[in-house]
Motif scaffolding. Structure first.
Motif, short mmCIF file in Angstrom:
data_model
loop_
_atom_site.label_atom_id
_atom_site.label_comp_id
_atom_site.label_asym_id
_atom_site.label_seq_id
_atom_site.Cartn_x
_atom_site.Cartn_y
_atom_site.Cartn_z
N ASP A 194 88.62 -68.07 33.91
CA ASP A 194 89.84 -67.52 33.29
C ASP A 194 89.54 -66.23 32.54
N GLU A 195 88.44 -66.21 31.83
CA GLU A 195 88.05 -65.02 31.08
C GLU A 195 87.68 -63.87 32.02
N LEU A 196 87.00 -64.19 33.10
CA LEU A 196 86.66 -63.15 34.08
C LEU A 196 87.92 -62.59 34.74
N ASN A 197 88.88 -63.46 35.03
CA ASN A 197 90.14 -62.98 35.61
C ASN A 197 90.88 -62.08 34.63
N GLN A 198 90.77 -62.41 33.36
CA GLN A 198 91.36 -61.56 32.32
C GLN A 198 90.70 -60.18 32.31
N MET A 199 89.37 -60.15 32.45
CA MET A 199 88.65 -58.88 32.50
C MET A 199 89.06 -58.06 33.73
N LYS A 200 89.22 -58.74 34.85
CA LYS A 200 89.63 -58.04 36.08
C LYS A 200 91.03 -57.45 35.93
N ALA A 201 91.93 -58.21 35.32
CA ALA A 201 93.29 -57.70 35.11
C ALA A 201 93.27 -56.47 34.21
N THR A 202 92.42 -56.51 33.18
CA THR A 202 92.29 -55.35 32.28
C THR A 202 91.77 -54.14 33.05
N LEU A 203 90.77 -54.33 33.88
CA LEU A 203 90.21 -53.22 34.66
C LEU A 203 91.28 -52.60 35.57
N ARG A 204 92.12 -53.44 36.15
CA ARG A 204 93.20 -52.90 37.01
C ARG A 204 94.18 -52.06 36.20
N GLN A 205 94.49 -52.52 35.00
CA GLN A 205 95.38 -51.74 34.12
C GLN A 205 94.75 -50.40 33.75
N LEU A 206 93.47 -50.44 33.41
CA LEU A 206 92.77 -49.22 33.01
C LEU A 206 92.71 -48.22 34.16
N ALA A 216 94.86 -48.05 36.62
CA ALA A 216 96.23 -47.56 36.82
C ALA A 216 96.57 -46.48 35.81
N ASP A 217 96.00 -46.56 34.61
CA ASP A 217 96.26 -45.59 33.55
C ASP A 217 95.29 -44.41 33.56
N ARG A 218 94.41 -44.39 34.56
CA ARG A 218 93.46 -43.28 34.75
C ARG A 218 92.49 -43.11 33.59
N ILE A 219 92.12 -44.22 32.99
CA ILE A 219 91.02 -44.20 32.01
C ILE A 219 89.74 -43.85 32.77
N GLN A 220 88.89 -43.04 32.16
CA GLN A 220 87.70 -42.56 32.87
C GLN A 220 86.48 -43.45 32.71
N SER A 221 86.36 -44.16 31.57
CA SER A 221 85.14 -44.93 31.31
C SER A 221 85.47 -46.29 30.68
N VAL A 222 84.71 -47.30 31.10
CA VAL A 222 84.88 -48.66 30.55
C VAL A 222 83.51 -49.22 30.20
N THR A 223 83.50 -50.19 29.29
CA THR A 223 82.24 -50.83 28.92
C THR A 223 82.41 -52.35 28.94
N GLU A 246 82.35 -52.85 41.04
CA GLU A 246 83.07 -52.40 42.24
C GLU A 246 84.57 -52.31 41.97
N LEU A 247 85.10 -53.26 41.22
CA LEU A 247 86.52 -53.23 40.87
C LEU A 247 86.84 -52.03 39.97
N ALA A 248 85.90 -51.70 39.08
CA ALA A 248 86.12 -50.61 38.12
C ALA A 248 86.12 -49.23 38.79
N ALA A 249 85.41 -49.09 39.89
CA ALA A 249 85.30 -47.77 40.54
C ALA A 249 86.69 -47.18 40.79
N PRO A 250 86.86 -45.86 40.56
CA PRO A 250 85.85 -44.84 40.27
C PRO A 250 85.59 -44.61 38.78
N MET A 251 86.01 -45.54 37.91
CA MET A 251 85.75 -45.36 36.49
C MET A 251 84.24 -45.44 36.23
N GLU A 252 83.79 -44.69 35.23
CA GLU A 252 82.39 -44.75 34.81
C GLU A 252 82.17 -46.06 34.06
N VAL A 253 81.08 -46.75 34.38
CA VAL A 253 80.79 -48.04 33.77
C VAL A 253 79.61 -47.93 32.80
N VAL A 254 79.80 -48.49 31.62
CA VAL A 254 78.76 -48.55 30.59
C VAL A 254 78.47 -50.02 30.32
#
Length: 211
Positions: A68-80, A82-89, A109-117
């Motif tokens: 459930d927590e991982l699915n929450q993280m995935k949903a957040t990454l999709r929102q980010l 969609a909003d064209r955020i450049q970097s996530v950690t 892979e889901l975060a791409a093309p966002m920069e991952v930290v």
């Protein structure tokens, strides 16, 4: 030098930008080590025209998340995205504190093309596994690792020798990896840490004097 400030509100972000900070890491609940902020907050902070890294962490505590927590993280990454955020950690570990490579790969892979930290979950990895974990992260499109060099309860003066070793190891990787020291970096010690570590990026909530 790039100074990255950890903060949790638009008003502090405004003050930090006015004070000349080079990058923002946006969280909520810094008292828990930083959790995923509200979408409205990152949308607002984007307008400040300073690079923003958004924390993706569903709860405090350890970094071994259930489905459930991982699915929450995935949903957040999709929102980010969609909003064209450049970097996530973010960072995900197994129950034994080793890097959860399969889940990390999926999230990267889901975060791409966002920069991952990779955030300070890295410090929880057993030290004899950290160089191998760093190598894996560098080979899997992680751009930067935020680390303290030990438990956050230890002052940076006690962890700086381990940080030095990791900075040296990072320089020997095939793929470039930026080491971002944090957890106690302030306006008072940043110059000394720069001299000790030879890195050009630092992270902290008190890394710049706010007006």
């Amino acid at each position: 030098m790039i100074r990255e400030i950890a903060l949790e509100s638009y008003s502090v972000a405004q003050r930090a930008v006015k004070a000349g900070v080079e990058r923002i890491e946006l969280n909520q609940r810094l008292d828990l080590g930083g959790l995923t902020p509200q979408r409205a907050t990152w949308q607002k902070i984007q307008k400040l025209k300073v690079p923003v890294v958004v924390m993706v962490r569903p709860r405090g505590g350890d970094f071994n998340y259930n489905n459930d927590e991982l699915n929450q993280m995935k949903a957040t990454l999709r929102q980010l995205k969609a909003d064209r955020i450049q970097s996530v950690t973010f960072g995900v570990l197994n129950a034994n504190q080793t890097l959860n490579k399969s889940v990390m790969k999926e999230l990267i892979e889901l975060a791409a093309p966002m920069e991952v930290v990779m955030h300070m979950a890295f410090d929880a990895i057993p030290q004899n596994d950290q160089v191998d974990s760093m190598q894996w992260l560098s080979q899997n499109h992680v751009h930067r690792i935020l680390m303290h060099g030990g438990a956050l309860s230890e002052p940076l003066s006690d962890t700086v020798s381990h940080l030095k070793a990791l900075v040296k190891a990072a320089k020997q990787l095939k793929e470039p990896m930026i080491i971002l020291p944090g957890g106690g970096v302030t306006t008072d010690n940043i110059k000394q840490l720069y001299q000790q570590l030879g890195v050009t990026q630092f992270h902290g909530s008190r890394i710049i004097k706010l007006d």
